[in-house]
Enzyme design. Structure first.
Site, PDB file in Angstrom:
ATOM      1  N   PRO A  50       0.833  -1.211   0.000  1.00  0.00           N
ATOM      2  CA  PRO A  50       0.000   0.000   0.000  1.00  0.00           C
ATOM      3  C   PRO A  50       0.859   1.248   0.000  1.00  0.00           C
ATOM      4  O   PRO A  50       1.888   1.317   0.667  1.00  0.00           O
ATOM      5  CB  PRO A  50      -0.794  -0.128   1.306  1.00  0.00           C
ATOM      6  N   GLU A  51       0.427   2.244  -0.755  1.00  0.00           N
ATOM      7  CA  GLU A  51       1.166   3.496  -0.829  1.00  0.00           C
ATOM      8  C   GLU A  51       0.415   4.584  -0.064  1.00  0.00           C
ATOM      9  O   GLU A  51      -0.651   4.347   0.500  1.00  0.00           O
ATOM     10  CB  GLU A  51       1.391   3.876  -2.287  1.00  0.00           C
TER      11      GLU A  51
END
Length: 296
Positions: free
Chosen positions: A2-3
């Protein structure tokens, strides 16, 4: 992994479910994730009231009423699930699906809200995520945070700042952008997207965006604007879906449908009039997607 926009979307989804609640019990179903839990972790969190949720780079921050902050990183496969009555949902929708297999439920926050009890469950099949605890006043000096650069949406990030960081650097531009000491929270997906928007090649030297005198070239101004825009658009995609669905619906974040470069190998470049094709190369073990025709 996840960013930043996905972590921001998760934070926004968890906030109405957790903020203002009392942790009646923190249930740890194993002794560690990527790292061991802090000493007496469950006892230190149980009984505390959650006064707010925040984010720094890709870290979730849960502020407690005793001045401590719980730090959570999702790793590669971590996610949170909200359970209230018969309703169960996952805040945040990711490019790669997250697990709902209860065998991988490792941490459970048992919460008491004004409307009644609820649970927030941390699930992590690969256990690359982790949790830690630190005094809020000491957060900036914590090893996770002390070397982080400015947020990509913050006022500190500007062309002049990056010119100072990139001056005389032969390092590939993409690698320089992924360096968390330069900018906090930028990851592979959104660096690819920002470089595509700015029409800059990921393999060019970072220093080529700086004049011999150390001033930012116009291309660096465009890159900063592209970084801000792509992160803002991705957060807005999650934010708009948060407004459109109930808190525990789980239908959050649709920016992946708007990728212009990432994961589009062999597809036509979306730059008007370009006529090029998106290619995939590997840089430092990570896939890079870009159009060699319009990204110079």
């Amino acid at each position: 992994m996840p960013e930043l926009p996905e972590v921001e979307t998760v934070k926004r989804g968890l906030t109405p479910a957790m903020e203002g609640t009392r942790v009646t019990r923190l249930e740890l179903r194993r002794g560690d994730l990527r790292f061991p839990f802090p000493d007496a972790f469950a006892d230190r969190v149980s009984g505390r009231t959650i006064v707010g949720l925040g984010r720094r780079a890709k870290y979730l921050l849960v502020d407690l009423d005793d001045g401590n902050t719980l730090i959570s990183h999702l790793g590669m496969s971590g996610s949170f699930r909200i359970e209230e009555g018969a309703v169960s949902g996952m805040p945040g929708e990711f490019h790669h699906a997250r697990s709902k297999d209860e065998r991988h439920d490792h941490v459970v926050f048992h919460l008491q809200a004004a409307s009644g009890p609820r649970r927030v469950v941390y699930n992590d099949p690969r256990r690359f995520g982790f949790m830690d605890m630190v005094g809020r006043a000491d957060l900036a000096a914590h090893p996770f945070f002390r070397d982080l650069g400015p947020e990509p949406t913050g006022n500190e990030l500007g062309a002049a700042y990056l010119a100072e960081r990139f001056r005389d650097k032969a390092q590939p531009l993409k690698s320089a952008l992924l360096d968390q000491k330069n900018i906090a929270g930028l990851g592979n997906i959104y660096v690819c997207e920002a470089l595509w928007r700015a029409h800059l090649s990921p393999i060019r030297a970072a220093g080529t965006l700086v004049t011999p005198g150390g001033r930012p070239k116009a291309q660096l101004d465009l890159l900063v604007a592209s970084i801000r825009d792509v992160i803002a658009d991705a957060i807005a995609a999650g934010g708009s879906s948060l407004r459109d669905h109930i808190q525990t619906d789980g239908s959050l974040g649709y920016f992946q449908h708007s990728f212009s470069a990432y994961d589009r190998e062999s597809q036509a470049c979306r730059t008007p009039g370009c006529g090029g094709t998106v290619a995939r190369i590997v840089q430092a073990g990570r896939s890079t997607f870009y159009c060699a025709t319009c990204q110079k």
